[in-house]
Design a protein around this motif. Sequence first.
Motif, PDB file in Angstrom:
ATOM      1  N   GLN A 121      20.523 -57.566  27.393  1.00 33.89           N
ATOM      2  CA  GLN A 121      21.172 -56.233  26.576  1.00 33.89           C
ATOM      3  C   GLN A 121      22.510 -56.247  26.148  1.00 33.89           C
ATOM      4  O   GLN A 121      22.436 -55.930  24.989  1.00 33.89           O
ATOM      5  N   GLU A 122      23.304 -57.137  26.742  1.00 32.08           N
ATOM      6  CA  GLU A 122      24.693 -57.154  26.189  1.00 32.08           C
ATOM      7  C   GLU A 122      24.599 -58.044  24.727  1.00 32.08           C
ATOM      8  O   GLU A 122      25.095 -57.602  23.810  1.00 32.08           O
ATOM      9  N   LYS A 123      23.725 -58.948  24.842  1.00 37.82           N
ATOM     10  CA  LYS A 123      23.709 -60.024  23.517  1.00 37.82           C
ATOM     11  C   LYS A 123      23.298 -59.013  22.666  1.00 37.82           C
ATOM     12  O   LYS A 123      23.475 -59.281  21.186  1.00 37.82           O
ATOM     13  N   GLY A 124      21.840 -58.233  22.715  1.00 37.82           N
ATOM     14  CA  GLY A 124      21.272 -57.276  21.749  1.00 37.82           C
ATOM     15  C   GLY A 124      22.383 -56.465  21.399  1.00 37.82           C
ATOM     16  O   GLY A 124      22.339 -55.974  20.011  1.00 37.82           O
ATOM     17  N   ASP A 125      23.122 -55.955  22.204  1.00 32.22           N
ATOM     18  CA  ASP A 125      24.146 -54.760  21.676  1.00 32.22           C
ATOM     19  C   ASP A 125      25.123 -55.501  20.918  1.00 32.22           C
ATOM     20  O   ASP A 125      25.630 -54.963  19.788  1.00 32.22           O
ATOM     21  N   PHE A 126      25.592 -56.756  21.267  1.00 34.80           N
ATOM     22  CA  PHE A 126      26.629 -57.149  20.468  1.00 34.80           C
ATOM     23  C   PHE A 126      26.076 -57.529  18.931  1.00 34.80           C
ATOM     24  O   PHE A 126      26.568 -57.353  18.074  1.00 34.80           O
ATOM     25  N   LEU A 127      24.676 -58.121  18.940  1.00 32.58           N
ATOM     26  CA  LEU A 127      24.231 -58.265  17.591  1.00 32.58           C
ATOM     27  C   LEU A 127      23.984 -57.172  16.832  1.00 32.58           C
ATOM     28  O   LEU A 127      24.054 -57.191  15.451  1.00 32.58           O
ATOM     29  N   ALA A 128      23.330 -56.319  17.455  1.00 35.59           N
ATOM     30  CA  ALA A 128      23.432 -54.670  16.711  1.00 35.59           C
ATOM     31  C   ALA A 128      24.759 -54.175  16.032  1.00 35.59           C
ATOM     32  O   ALA A 128      24.630 -54.010  15.143  1.00 35.59           O
ATOM     33  N   PHE A 129      25.844 -54.661  16.718  1.00 36.13           N
ATOM     34  CA  PHE A 129      27.044 -54.336  16.335  1.00 36.13           C
ATOM     35  C   PHE A 129      27.487 -55.407  14.949  1.00 36.13           C
ATOM     36  O   PHE A 129      28.009 -54.923  14.031  1.00 36.13           O
TER      37      PHE A 129
END
Length: 133
Positions: A121-129
């Motif tokens: 989840q955190e990786k995906g959120d970082f990439l979205a950012f």
Amino acid sequence: MKRAGMMVMALAFSLLLAPLARAGTVQDLMKGYQAAGAGEFSAARGETMWNAVHDTKDGPMSCNTCHTTNLKNPGKHVVTGKVIDPMAPSANPQRLTDAKFMEKWFKRNCKETLNRECTPQEKGDFLAFLIGQ
């Protein structure tokens, strides 16, 4: 002259396709994170995590400690002093183009900053950012 013109066109074409290649790589990673249990990704959550300060062996640190708050600027590793290329794909077209490198980056930097590996989840959120930068 004809050869030079073809080379310019080839370069222009590759520059136009670069964002598409990056998107495929990032999108594939994000799909993999969701398959591993992550939900919808949030650039806002990614930004919050980017700026969150954590206690590390080197003292209080956040992602922006080394990468800066303006992701279009180069950063500098707080311990080694090594210059870090801009994180924003808009300022650094090579950013987010290599899935293997991104996974290595997450593993190393999450452990360094969060004292643990990042969740899918955190990786995906970082990439979205990062994609929006």
